[in-house]
Design a protein around this motif. Structure first.
Motif, PDB file in Angstrom:
ATOM      1  N   ASP A 166       1.314  -1.009   0.281  1.00  0.00           N
ATOM      2  CA  ASP A 166      -0.097   0.148   0.126  1.00  0.00           C
ATOM      3  C   ASP A 166       0.601   1.278  -0.463  1.00  0.00           C
ATOM      4  N   GLU A 167       2.024   1.096  -0.284  1.00  0.00           N
ATOM      5  CA  GLU A 167       2.870   2.455  -0.081  1.00  0.00           C
ATOM      6  C   GLU A 167       3.339   2.509  -1.138  1.00  0.00           C
ATOM      7  N   TYR A 168       2.811   1.896  -2.494  1.00  0.00           N
ATOM      8  CA  TYR A 168       2.903   1.698  -4.128  1.00  0.00           C
ATOM      9  C   TYR A 168       1.966   2.722  -4.185  1.00  0.00           C
ATOM     10  N   ALA A 169       2.441   3.824  -5.318  1.00  0.00           N
ATOM     11  CA  ALA A 169       1.568   4.422  -6.396  1.00  0.00           C
ATOM     12  C   ALA A 169       0.684   3.585  -7.443  1.00  0.00           C
ATOM     13  N   TYR A 170       2.930   3.066  -8.173  1.00  0.00           N
ATOM     14  CA  TYR A 170       2.033   2.860  -9.255  1.00  0.00           C
ATOM     15  C   TYR A 170       2.039   0.900  -9.638  1.00  0.00           C
ATOM     16  N   TRP A 171       2.037   0.360 -10.442  1.00  0.00           N
ATOM     17  CA  TRP A 171       2.486  -0.912 -10.712  1.00  0.00           C
ATOM     18  C   TRP A 171       2.277  -1.298 -12.121  1.00  0.00           C
ATOM     19  N   GLY A 172       3.507  -2.628 -12.697  1.00  0.00           N
ATOM     20  CA  GLY A 172       3.520  -2.584 -13.722  1.00  0.00           C
ATOM     21  C   GLY A 172       2.489  -3.510 -13.925  1.00  0.00           C
ATOM     22  N   GLN A 173       2.473  -4.466 -15.291  1.00  0.00           N
ATOM     23  CA  GLN A 173       1.808  -6.055 -15.292  1.00  0.00           C
ATOM     24  C   GLN A 173       2.149  -6.891 -15.074  1.00  0.00           C
ATOM     25  N   GLY A 174       3.535  -7.221 -14.948  1.00  0.00           N
ATOM     26  CA  GLY A 174       3.470  -7.977 -14.207  1.00  0.00           C
ATOM     27  C   GLY A 174       4.555  -9.169 -15.296  1.00  0.00           C
ATOM     28  N   THR A 175       5.994 -10.046 -14.846  1.00  0.00           N
ATOM     29  CA  THR A 175       5.901 -11.150 -15.631  1.00  0.00           C
ATOM     30  C   THR A 175       6.476 -12.200 -14.843  1.00  0.00           C
ATOM     31  N   GLN A 176       6.022 -13.076 -15.675  1.00  0.00           N
ATOM     32  CA  GLN A 176       6.150 -14.216 -15.724  1.00  0.00           C
ATOM     33  C   GLN A 176       7.721 -15.266 -15.180  1.00  0.00           C
ATOM     34  N   VAL A 177       7.803 -16.013 -14.532  1.00  0.00           N
ATOM     35  CA  VAL A 177       8.925 -16.382 -14.277  1.00  0.00           C
ATOM     36  C   VAL A 177       8.778 -17.925 -13.519  1.00  0.00           C
ATOM     37  N   THR A 178       9.319 -19.140 -14.867  1.00  0.00           N
ATOM     38  CA  THR A 178       9.173 -20.139 -14.079  1.00  0.00           C
ATOM     39  C   THR A 178      10.582 -20.829 -13.404  1.00  0.00           C
ATOM     40  N   VAL A 179      10.629 -21.475 -12.385  1.00  0.00           N
ATOM     41  CA  VAL A 179      11.747 -22.474 -12.261  1.00  0.00           C
ATOM     42  C   VAL A 179      10.923 -23.107 -11.866  1.00  0.00           C
ATOM     43  N   SER A 180      12.101 -24.616 -13.246  1.00  0.00           N
ATOM     44  CA  SER A 180      11.264 -26.007 -13.349  1.00  0.00           C
ATOM     45  C   SER A 180      12.568 -26.784 -14.399  1.00  0.00           C
ATOM     46  N   SER A 181      12.688 -28.047 -13.512  1.00  0.00           N
ATOM     47  CA  SER A 181      13.459 -28.617 -14.228  1.00  0.00           C
ATOM     48  C   SER A 181      12.683 -29.238 -15.167  1.00  0.00           C
TER      49      SER A 181
END
Length: 125
Positions: free
Chosen positions: A110-125
């Motif tokens: 709640d301290e942040y005014a602006y947000w991005g849309q996000g990027t997926q990170v998947t860690v898997s073998s």
């Protein structure tokens, strides 16, 4: 105002990725920045934060010594270098901006005014 994350993808355990957050539409150098992540079925959680001039930063215990937050105010861009990735790091990663100007960093959503849309990170073998 726009924050655009990039650099996510699929990586094997132990691998590395570098996320970028490109900012536009506001004076990037006046803002403290942060990275958050949200895994499926879980709440969004704090990852790392950096103050407006890059001289103060803080990392969550879960990523300390593996992830490093940084910024380049000349390029209006923030980064998250992620090393030694684990499957539990799998999540959508978001960057966010909070009005700054001091020494402090911001750990709460709640301290942040602006947000991005996000990027997926998947860690898997």
């Amino acid at each position: 105002v726009q924050l655009v994350e990039s650099g996510g993808g699929l990586v094997q355990p132990g691998g590395s990725l570098r996320l970028s957050c490109a900012a536009s539409g506001f004076t990037f150098g006046n803002y403290d920045m942060g990275w958050f992540r949200q895994a499926p079925g879980k709440e969004r959680e704090f990852v790392a934060a950096i103050n407006w001039n890059g001289r103060n930063s803080y990392h969550a215990d879960s990523v300390k010594c593996r992830f490093t937050i940084s910024r380049d105010n000349a390029k209006n861009t923030m980064y998250l270098q992620m090393n030694s990735l684990k499957p539990e790091d799998t999540a959508v990663y978001y960057c966010a901006a909070a009005m700054g100007g001091g020494w402090s960093v911001h750990l709460r959503n709640d301290e942040y005014a602006y947000w991005g849309q996000g990027t997926q990170v998947t860690v898997s073998s």
